[in-house]
Write an enzyme that holds these catalytic residues in place. Structure first.
Site, PDB file in Angstrom:
ATOM      1  CG  ASP A 158      -2.054   0.999   1.104  1.00  0.00           C
ATOM      2  OD1 ASP A 158      -3.210   0.559   0.969  1.00  0.00           O
ATOM      3  OD2 ASP A 158      -1.782   2.218   1.136  1.00  0.00           O
ATOM      4  CG  HIS A 182      -8.717  -2.954  -2.296  1.00  0.00           C
ATOM      5  ND1 HIS A 182      -9.614  -2.240  -3.066  1.00  0.00           N
ATOM      6  CD2 HIS A 182      -8.592  -2.270  -1.128  1.00  0.00           C
ATOM      7  CE1 HIS A 182     -10.013  -1.177  -2.400  1.00  0.00           C
ATOM      8  NE2 HIS A 182      -9.405  -1.169  -1.218  1.00  0.00           N
ATOM      9  CB  VAL A 237      -9.193   1.859  -4.930  1.00  0.00           C
ATOM     10  CG1 VAL A 237      -8.906   1.320  -6.328  1.00  0.00           C
ATOM     11  CG2 VAL A 237      -8.160   2.911  -4.544  1.00  0.00           C
TER      12      VAL A 237
HETATM   13  P1  AMP Z   1      -9.691   1.482   0.355  1.00  0.00           P
HETATM   14  O1  AMP Z   1      -9.894   2.703   1.185  1.00  0.00           O
HETATM   15  O2  AMP Z   1     -10.052   0.206   1.062  1.00  0.00           O
HETATM   16  O3  AMP Z   1     -10.326   1.616  -1.009  1.00  0.00           O
HETATM   17  O4  AMP Z   1      -8.137   1.353   0.152  1.00  0.00           O
HETATM   18  C1  AMP Z   1      -7.461   1.779  -0.991  1.00  0.00           C
HETATM   19  C2  AMP Z   1      -6.005   1.728  -0.659  1.00  0.00           C
HETATM   20  O5  AMP Z   1      -5.278   1.847  -1.861  1.00  0.00           O
HETATM   21  C3  AMP Z   1      -5.528   2.857   0.263  1.00  0.00           C
HETATM   22  O6  AMP Z   1      -4.978   2.277   1.450  1.00  0.00           O
HETATM   23  C4  AMP Z   1      -4.455   3.579  -0.569  1.00  0.00           C
HETATM   24  O7  AMP Z   1      -3.366   4.000   0.205  1.00  0.00           O
HETATM   25  C5  AMP Z   1      -4.078   2.513  -1.579  1.00  0.00           C
HETATM   26  N1  AMP Z   1      -3.556   3.015  -2.852  1.00  0.00           N
HETATM   27  C6  AMP Z   1      -4.103   3.952  -3.645  1.00  0.00           C
HETATM   28  N2  AMP Z   1      -3.347   4.145  -4.744  1.00  0.00           N
HETATM   29  C7  AMP Z   1      -2.310   3.296  -4.635  1.00  0.00           C
HETATM   30  C8  AMP Z   1      -1.175   3.014  -5.431  1.00  0.00           C
HETATM   31  N3  AMP Z   1      -0.931   3.658  -6.591  1.00  0.00           N
HETATM   32  N4  AMP Z   1      -0.300   2.060  -5.018  1.00  0.00           N
HETATM   33  C9  AMP Z   1      -0.509   1.403  -3.851  1.00  0.00           C
HETATM   34  N5  AMP Z   1      -1.565   1.621  -3.048  1.00  0.00           N
HETATM   35  C10 AMP Z   1      -2.437   2.564  -3.423  1.00  0.00           C
END
Ligand code: AMP
Length: 116
Positions: free
Chosen positions: A34, A105, A101
């Site tokens: 992450d 995940h 996102v």
């Molecule tokens: P959620 O809030 O469950 O949708 O988590 C999305 C996660 O994706 C967050 O913890 C972000 O920090 C992570 N995230 C967003 N963009 C990226 C990226 N380019 N590479 C790695 N992690 C990411």
């Protein structure tokens, strides 16, 4: 049923449009760190299929995709040496679940005793 956003950041990673430092890959899933870690170990595992969230996944994915994805989560944890001390799995789902996102995940959080 929500429409899958083909331009979400994880979709772009899967298409190769933005770089991703994969720590694991198989037929069903990839895993990477992450970008904003909330624990000493903070990994994300995503299915290769286009699924918005957990509800979409369980409704539309095949049994093969579902079992393959969850096995991948277990393999990542094993590969990173996490089972001995333990870890937490989180799947934020939808608006009220705090999902940012819109591609399914699993967060793997580990590396210290995590507060509830
Ligand atoms: P959620 O809030 O469950 O949708 O988590 C999305 C996660 O994706 C967050 O913890 C972000 O920090 C992570 N995230 C967003 N963009 C990226 C990226 N380019 N590479 C790695 N992690 C990411």
């Amino acid at each position: 049923m929500k429409t899958y956003d083909e331009n979400n950041v994880f979709a772009k990673m899967l298409k190769g449009d933005i770089p991703v430092n994969k720590i694991y890959e198989d037929d069903h899933a990839i895993a990477f760190a992450d970008i904003h870690p909330k624990a000493p170990v903070h990994l994300l595992v995503i299915p290769k299929g286009a699924y918005t969230d957990f509800s979409d996944f369980t409704a539309r994915a095949s049994n093969d995709e579902i079992s393959g994805f969850f096995k991948a989560v277990g393999k990542v944890a094993e590969q990173q040496g996490l089972p001995e001390n333990g870890y937490r799995l989180v799947m934020n789902t939808g608006r009220d679940g705090g999902q940012e996102v819109p591609h399914l995940h699993v967060h793997i959080l580990a590396g210290k005793k995590l507060p509830m």
